[in-house]
Write a protein that holds these residues in place. Sequence first.
Motif, PDB file in Angstrom:
ATOM      1  N   THR A 268       0.809  -1.219   0.000  1.00 43.01           N
ATOM      2  CA  THR A 268       0.000   0.000   0.000  1.00 43.01           C
ATOM      3  C   THR A 268       0.837   1.262   0.000  1.00 43.01           C
ATOM      4  OG1 THR A 268      -0.149  -0.001   2.418  1.00 43.01           O
ATOM      5  CG2 THR A 268      -1.914  -1.130   1.192  1.00 43.01           C
ATOM      6  N   HIS A 269       2.126   1.162   0.364  1.00 41.53           N
ATOM      7  CA  HIS A 269       2.948   2.368   0.459  1.00 41.53           C
ATOM      8  C   HIS A 269       4.420   1.984   0.611  1.00 41.53           C
ATOM      9  CE1 HIS A 269       4.067   6.489   1.517  1.00 41.53           C
ATOM     10  NE2 HIS A 269       4.754   6.001   2.550  1.00 41.53           N
ATOM     11  N   THR A 270       5.251   2.749  -0.064  1.00 44.50           N
ATOM     12  CA  THR A 270       6.683   2.735   0.239  1.00 44.50           C
ATOM     13  C   THR A 270       7.228   4.153   0.269  1.00 44.50           C
ATOM     14  OG1 THR A 270       7.457   2.639  -2.063  1.00 44.50           O
ATOM     15  CG2 THR A 270       6.983   0.525  -0.977  1.00 44.50           C
ATOM     16  N   CYS A 271       6.505   5.083  -0.336  1.00 44.63           N
ATOM     17  CA  CYS A 271       6.888   6.467  -0.606  1.00 44.63           C
ATOM     18  C   CYS A 271       7.778   6.507  -1.844  1.00 44.63           C
ATOM     19  CB  CYS A 271       7.580   7.154   0.556  1.00 44.63           C
ATOM     20  SG  CYS A 271       7.941   8.913   0.204  1.00 44.63           S
ATOM     21  N   PHE A 272       7.254   7.111  -2.882  1.00 38.58           N
ATOM     22  CA  PHE A 272       7.980   7.176  -4.161  1.00 38.58           C
ATOM     23  C   PHE A 272       9.323   7.876  -4.006  1.00 38.58           C
ATOM     24  CE2 PHE A 272       8.860   8.789  -8.451  1.00 38.58           C
ATOM     25  CZ  PHE A 272       8.676   7.640  -9.189  1.00 38.58           C
ATOM     26  N   MET A 273       9.426   8.790  -3.024  1.00 38.46           N
ATOM     27  CA  MET A 273      10.684   9.506  -2.809  1.00 38.46           C
ATOM     28  C   MET A 273      11.727   8.635  -2.096  1.00 38.46           C
ATOM     29  SD  MET A 273       9.392  13.315  -1.713  1.00 38.46           S
ATOM     30  CE  MET A 273       8.689  12.678  -0.195  1.00 38.46           C
TER      31      MET A 273
ATOM     32  N   THR B 198      11.565   4.594  -2.156  1.00 43.93           N
ATOM     33  CA  THR B 198      11.745   3.491  -3.104  1.00 43.93           C
ATOM     34  C   THR B 198      10.606   3.537  -4.104  1.00 43.93           C
ATOM     35  OG1 THR B 198      10.582   2.035  -1.558  1.00 43.93           O
ATOM     36  CG2 THR B 198      12.989   1.982  -1.520  1.00 43.93           C
ATOM     37  N   PRO B 199      10.866   3.914  -5.357  1.00 42.84           N
ATOM     38  CA  PRO B 199       9.793   4.115  -6.334  1.00 42.84           C
ATOM     39  C   PRO B 199       9.195   2.801  -6.824  1.00 42.84           C
ATOM     40  CG  PRO B 199      11.933   4.494  -7.347  1.00 42.84           C
ATOM     41  CD  PRO B 199      12.188   4.260  -5.882  1.00 42.84           C
ATOM     42  N   TYR B 200       8.135   2.915  -7.633  1.00 46.67           N
ATOM     43  CA  TYR B 200       7.399   1.763  -8.139  1.00 46.67           C
ATOM     44  C   TYR B 200       6.863   2.111  -9.523  1.00 46.67           C
ATOM     45  CZ  TYR B 200       4.584   4.777  -5.159  1.00 46.67           C
ATOM     46  OH  TYR B 200       4.066   5.865  -4.526  1.00 46.67           O
ATOM     47  N   GLU B 201       6.564   1.057 -10.290  1.00 43.92           N
ATOM     48  CA  GLU B 201       6.307   1.227 -11.716  1.00 43.92           C
ATOM     49  C   GLU B 201       5.003   1.943 -12.015  1.00 43.92           C
ATOM     50  OE1 GLU B 201       6.294  -1.406 -15.869  1.00 43.92           O
ATOM     51  OE2 GLU B 201       6.264  -2.430 -13.912  1.00 43.92           O
ATOM     52  N   ASN B 202       3.954   1.708 -11.216  1.00 44.41           N
ATOM     53  CA  ASN B 202       2.676   2.276 -11.653  1.00 44.41           C
ATOM     54  C   ASN B 202       2.629   3.800 -11.526  1.00 44.41           C
ATOM     55  OD1 ASN B 202       2.142   2.504  -8.881  1.00 44.41           O
ATOM     56  ND2 ASN B 202       0.389   1.091  -8.894  1.00 44.41           N
ATOM     57  N   TYR B 203       3.504   4.415 -10.726  1.00 47.45           N
ATOM     58  CA  TYR B 203       3.660   5.869 -10.754  1.00 47.45           C
ATOM     59  C   TYR B 203       4.131   6.293 -12.143  1.00 47.45           C
ATOM     60  CZ  TYR B 203       5.263  10.482  -8.930  1.00 47.45           C
ATOM     61  OH  TYR B 203       5.464  11.830  -8.674  1.00 47.45           O
TER      62      TYR B 203
ATOM     63  N   PRO C 297      16.193  18.053  -8.008  1.00 45.09           N
ATOM     64  CA  PRO C 297      15.650  16.940  -7.226  1.00 45.09           C
ATOM     65  C   PRO C 297      15.409  17.359  -5.779  1.00 45.09           C
ATOM     66  CG  PRO C 297      17.481  16.187  -8.575  1.00 45.09           C
ATOM     67  CD  PRO C 297      17.459  17.690  -8.680  1.00 45.09           C
ATOM     68  N   GLY C 298      14.278  16.905  -5.227  1.00 40.83           N
ATOM     69  CA  GLY C 298      13.919  17.218  -3.862  1.00 40.83           C
ATOM     70  C   GLY C 298      13.041  18.431  -3.706  1.00 40.83           C
ATOM     71  N   SER C 299      12.877  19.227  -4.773  1.00 38.95           N
ATOM     72  CA  SER C 299      12.078  20.452  -4.666  1.00 38.95           C
ATOM     73  C   SER C 299      10.586  20.187  -4.821  1.00 38.95           C
ATOM     74  CB  SER C 299      12.539  21.469  -5.712  1.00 38.95           C
ATOM     75  OG  SER C 299      12.430  20.948  -7.027  1.00 38.95           O
ATOM     76  N   LEU C 300      10.207  19.016  -5.277  1.00 41.34           N
ATOM     77  CA  LEU C 300       8.810  18.632  -5.420  1.00 41.34           C
ATOM     78  C   LEU C 300       8.590  17.283  -4.764  1.00 41.34           C
ATOM     79  CD1 LEU C 300       8.256  19.498  -9.203  1.00 41.34           C
ATOM     80  CD2 LEU C 300       7.611  20.913  -7.235  1.00 41.34           C
ATOM     81  N   GLY C 301       7.367  17.060  -4.314  1.00 43.43           N
ATOM     82  CA  GLY C 301       7.057  15.750  -3.757  1.00 43.43           C
ATOM     83  C   GLY C 301       6.152  15.828  -2.552  1.00 43.43           C
ATOM     84  N   GLY C 302       6.086  14.743  -1.802  1.00 47.99           N
ATOM     85  CA  GLY C 302       5.236  14.619  -0.621  1.00 47.99           C
ATOM     86  C   GLY C 302       5.148  13.161  -0.237  1.00 47.99           C
ATOM     87  N   THR C 303       4.972  12.886   1.034  1.00 47.00           N
ATOM     88  CA  THR C 303       5.020  11.513   1.521  1.00 47.00           C
ATOM     89  C   THR C 303       4.045  10.596   0.788  1.00 47.00           C
ATOM     90  OG1 THR C 303       5.681  12.278   3.713  1.00 47.00           O
ATOM     91  CG2 THR C 303       4.758  10.053   3.566  1.00 47.00           C
ATOM     92  N   TYR C 304       2.831  11.065   0.590  1.00 46.13           N
ATOM     93  CA  TYR C 304       1.804  10.214  -0.007  1.00 46.13           C
ATOM     94  C   TYR C 304       1.584  10.474  -1.498  1.00 46.13           C
ATOM     95  CZ  TYR C 304       0.535   9.137   4.804  1.00 46.13           C
ATOM     96  OH  TYR C 304       0.558   8.724   6.123  1.00 46.13           O
ATOM     97  N   GLY C 305       2.263  11.451  -2.058  1.00 42.09           N
ATOM     98  CA  GLY C 305       2.027  11.807  -3.453  1.00 42.09           C
ATOM     99  C   GLY C 305       2.274  10.641  -4.397  1.00 42.09           C
ATOM    100  N   GLY C 306       1.270  10.334  -5.217  1.00 42.16           N
ATOM    101  CA  GLY C 306       1.409   9.197  -6.131  1.00 42.16           C
ATOM    102  C   GLY C 306       1.383   7.870  -5.404  1.00 42.16           C
TER     103      GLY C 306
END
Length: 452
Positions: A96-101, A103-108, A314-323
Amino acid sequence: MTTLTNEETPAARKRLLRTEIPGPKSRELQGRRAMTVATGVGSALPVYVTGAEEGVLHDVDGNVLIDLGSGIAVTNVGNAAPEVVDAIRGQAGEFTHTCFMVTPYENYLEVCEELAEVTPGEHDKRTVLFNSGAEAVENAVKIARRATGRQAVVVFDHAYHGRTNLTMAMTAKSVPYKHGFGPFTSEVYRMPMSYPARDGADGAETARGVIDRIEKQVGADSVAAVVVEPVQGEGGFVEPAEGFLPELSRWCAESGALFVADEIQTGFCRTGDWFACEHEGVVPDLITTAKGIAGGMPLAGVTGRAEVMDSLPPGSLGGTYGGNPVSCAAALGAIRAMRERDLAGAARDIQHRALPRLRALAERTERILEVRGRGAMLGVEFVRAGSGDPDPELAARVAKTCHERGVVVLTCGTYGNVIRLLPPLVISAELLDEGLDVLEEALVEQLDHPAR
């Protein structure tokens, strides 16, 4: 293939009133809510839902309501589309979660690839994913400011962009969205919106007036972004006159500002195209998406020109739950459903079925200023007899009568005088017709017996 047909709907997908609306169990839950939920959270209709299908909501009292609101243009593919449900189940069973920032995942990546495919323009694109529409708008402004080295953001009368501090500054309506919540972010400049029902002006001419004001009051070389809803949502379903958006887009290209299309409510087949900008061939530099993107799961995005999006470090955009991976899976299922079921075509079918009926109703009374909109995003603006002043009381009474008779409609507009219709794109012709019947009956009754 479109979903809207004249076929008989299953018995579970018909309006059914077993109790008054809201019923006793809903009222009991409303009492519990008063003891636990902050009063700042409102609900248009305090009916507690236990299930939902293609165009209907089932409540705790056994009532079945026709849904002409889609959770504010979210459940375009329905409330439990098999493509979305199966995708959620499959992904939730994996993780349900790893945080894309982290460890990323393919469906993002797959969602970003789909957004590059379906958003306007053939240019190279990049996307970043978030949770809500307000987050997407806020980040679009961040991107525009960093990419251009400028600070000013131009927005419009009647606009709605969200409830964060920056997006409240960008939103026009004070009560309930802004009053008492300031001070707000600076460098936000509001301009007149093309509003054909009230100004009757040529779209391109109105845009040139806006441009002149920007150049005089803000300065062309100070503008990072012009942010506009191609069809305004909360502001009243205001559809600018032809030529307004293209002229603004042209000026942005010439001046170095970024043209940002807020397609959070209009996107994902809602207006009869994948995105409302396509109606006039406008290609935004950045486009914000949310609501209909993931079949009801929280997901939002900013998609834009690669050179703009990649100008941030890198690092200027994102969020824990984003994507979030489950939301990404839902989005892939929803987009597949939109494509395979031709839900853009279904939205056009809804327009062709509903708009003539609504306009015929408008011809019978001077209390309707205008019926407007595209696809399955239609609005009816109510005014006072003789003066043409907004009439929010009539809109509220009509909406209340619809609710009591088991049809969910929403109001909107700077003055609260517009009823908006946002049916799910998978609604049947039978349900849509019945919902429109109830709306017509409610209006006639309120005009004849206004004290009710």
